[in-house]
Write an enzyme that holds these catalytic residues in place. Sequence first.
Site, mmCIF file in Angstrom:
data_model
loop_
_atom_site.group_PDB
_atom_site.id
_atom_site.type_symbol
_atom_site.label_atom_id
_atom_site.label_comp_id
_atom_site.label_asym_id
_atom_site.label_seq_id
_atom_site.Cartn_x
_atom_site.Cartn_y
_atom_site.Cartn_z
ATOM 1 N N LYS A 55 8.677 13.785 11.399
ATOM 2 C CA LYS A 55 7.219 13.908 11.425
ATOM 3 C C LYS A 55 6.770 13.778 12.875
ATOM 4 O O LYS A 55 7.320 12.967 13.621
ATOM 5 C CB LYS A 55 6.567 12.795 10.596
ATOM 6 C CG LYS A 55 6.599 13.036 9.097
ATOM 7 C CD LYS A 55 6.021 11.860 8.328
ATOM 8 C CE LYS A 55 4.511 11.806 8.441
ATOM 9 N NZ LYS A 55 3.937 10.730 7.583
ATOM 10 N N ASP B 106 8.946 -1.293 12.672
ATOM 11 C CA ASP B 106 8.433 -1.635 11.344
ATOM 12 C C ASP B 106 8.614 -3.114 11.022
ATOM 13 O O ASP B 106 7.905 -3.666 10.191
ATOM 14 C CB ASP B 106 9.185 -0.826 10.274
ATOM 15 C CG ASP B 106 8.432 0.426 9.866
ATOM 16 O OD1 ASP B 106 7.531 0.837 10.610
ATOM 17 O OD2 ASP B 106 8.747 0.981 8.798
ATOM 18 N N HIS C 289 1.513 -2.070 0.433
ATOM 19 C CA HIS C 289 1.793 -0.719 0.934
ATOM 20 C C HIS C 289 2.686 -0.042 -0.103
ATOM 21 O O HIS C 289 3.855 -0.389 -0.253
ATOM 22 C CB HIS C 289 2.494 -0.762 2.293
ATOM 23 C CG HIS C 289 2.901 0.595 2.786
ATOM 24 N ND1 HIS C 289 2.185 1.288 3.744
ATOM 25 C CD2 HIS C 289 3.928 1.408 2.427
ATOM 26 C CE1 HIS C 289 2.773 2.467 3.949
ATOM 27 N NE2 HIS C 289 3.832 2.559 3.166
ATOM 28 N N ASN D 275 6.650 6.078 -1.515
ATOM 29 C CA ASN D 275 7.982 6.250 -2.102
ATOM 30 C C ASN D 275 8.797 4.976 -1.904
ATOM 31 O O ASN D 275 9.582 4.571 -2.744
ATOM 32 C CB ASN D 275 8.688 7.453 -1.479
ATOM 33 C CG ASN D 275 9.919 7.843 -2.272
ATOM 34 O OD1 ASN D 275 9.899 7.862 -3.504
ATOM 35 N ND2 ASN D 275 11.021 8.108 -1.595
ATOM 36 N N ASP E 247 8.589 10.748 -8.722
ATOM 37 C CA ASP E 247 7.192 11.025 -8.390
ATOM 38 C C ASP E 247 6.251 10.207 -9.272
ATOM 39 O O ASP E 247 6.219 10.386 -10.492
ATOM 40 C CB ASP E 247 6.909 12.522 -8.564
ATOM 41 C CG ASP E 247 5.598 12.949 -7.909
ATOM 42 O OD1 ASP E 247 4.675 12.119 -7.822
ATOM 43 O OD2 ASP E 247 5.500 14.115 -7.490
ATOM 44 N N GLU F 157 -3.216 4.233 -2.201
ATOM 45 C CA GLU F 157 -4.494 4.871 -1.890
ATOM 46 C C GLU F 157 -4.966 5.821 -2.985
ATOM 47 O O GLU F 157 -6.166 6.096 -3.088
ATOM 48 C CB GLU F 157 -4.383 5.650 -0.574
ATOM 49 C CG GLU F 157 -4.170 4.781 0.648
ATOM 50 C CD GLU F 157 -3.783 5.592 1.882
ATOM 51 O OE1 GLU F 157 -4.195 6.769 1.969
ATOM 52 O OE2 GLU F 157 -3.064 5.056 2.737
ATOM 53 N N ASN F 158 -4.036 6.347 -3.790
ATOM 54 C CA ASN F 158 -4.392 7.442 -4.698
ATOM 55 C C ASN F 158 -4.215 7.169 -6.183
ATOM 56 O O ASN F 158 -4.816 7.863 -7.004
ATOM 57 C CB ASN F 158 -3.584 8.693 -4.327
ATOM 58 C CG ASN F 158 -3.918 9.201 -2.941
ATOM 59 O OD1 ASN F 158 -5.080 9.465 -2.645
ATOM 60 N ND2 ASN F 158 -2.925 9.296 -2.073
ATOM 61 N N GLU G 40 -0.508 4.549 10.440
ATOM 62 C CA GLU G 40 0.579 4.036 11.275
ATOM 63 C C GLU G 40 0.687 4.804 12.590
ATOM 64 O O GLU G 40 0.996 4.225 13.634
ATOM 65 C CB GLU G 40 1.900 4.120 10.509
ATOM 66 C CG GLU G 40 1.953 3.210 9.297
ATOM 67 C CD GLU G 40 3.001 3.619 8.280
ATOM 68 O OE1 GLU G 40 4.041 2.964 8.231
ATOM 69 O OE2 GLU G 40 2.763 4.597 7.547
#
EC number: 2.7.2.1
Length: 400
Positions: free
Chosen positions: A17, A150, A210, A213, A285, A336-337, A387
């Site tokens: 990323k 981290d 937090h 996955n 998922d 969050e979702n 982050e």
Amino acid sequence: MSSKLVLVLNCGSSSLKFAIIDPANGDEYLSGLAECFHLPEARIKWKLDGAKQEAALGAGAAHSEALNFMVKTILAQKPELSAQIAAIGHRIVHGGEKLTHSVVIDESVIQGIKDASSFAPLHNPAHLIGIDEALKNFPHLSDKNVAVFDTAFHQTMPEESYLYALPYKLYKEHGVRRYGAHGTSHYYVTQEAAKALNKPVSELNIITCHLGNGGSVAAIRHGECVDTSMGLTPLEGLVMGTRSGDLDPAIIFFLHDTLGMNVGAINNMLTKESGLLGLTEVTSDCRYVEDNYDSKADAKRAMDVYCHRLAKYIGSYSAQMDGRLDAVIFTGGIGENSSMVRELTLNKLALLGIEVDAERNLAARFGKSGFINKEGTRPVLVLPTNEELVIAQDASRLTA
């Protein structure tokens, strides 16, 4: 556009990323993801000036090819952007006991990341490749690369939180202890929670969740981490996408002695075949689990175990708050979702004075922050994490 932008790199074992961020205001000028490394379908996606683009990297491509593509193809479209990069920030999963805060990368830091690789064998070697490629592609920034760990935020944990009840020499001689992970995210939402609750960080007592996955919970007392659910490695703690989280260590002996599994197979099972994937036998998922909760036994089973484990951690961490819990915080892709994960978990915590407001809970999704508790009850807050911004700010600060 600021003249001091930061390139943020997050190298995973099979992905990379990247983002170019203005640390002063959080503006993002480029973001992207290269994935499926070492496979025929290796590809890269990016967003530049609001336009989304995608390209194949070529069969078997990995970090080197991805960074090369970013520099020679993507940034070539906008050379003025490349010229504004003043520092490079690297997300590093594990810093061990020696690397306890963000630091400008030199040979001793690289050695420290190598030394901690046995605790993060999927991640740290990939981070080292990312550092090496960044130094090759941006030689003029050789002294402007910063490692952000981290594990750093959890270094304030007291001994009673980080020690295992194992022979003490394992800690003294080999560093076997609890380190935690997702520290950059827990740190960021702690700062944001202080603003939302109108309290100084140093007075803040919160529990941060937090959930992605991978997932972890942290107990934050007086603004500092005093406990967290991940351990020596990111395998301990919560039920995760493919990771088991907590289990009886003797299960490993059973798998080995009775079922004849070797150590590699057991490691693979616990890290890649367990969690939501193991419980559903279909997928890792969480969206599948949420969508099928009322109609499929596998989805209900997985969701119930997931939320039960999470509620246990929140409940136990409330005992570390010195008698005052200011709020519970949810962040990360699931945190969050998934209004369902939040509701099913919080409904188990009535003892803490928590009551969910169904309407507020549904509203706080897809990037929207907000309180999801009923008025007059214990505050529960959804806060999108960032982050990359923390990494950019640390890189900018340390190389100024």
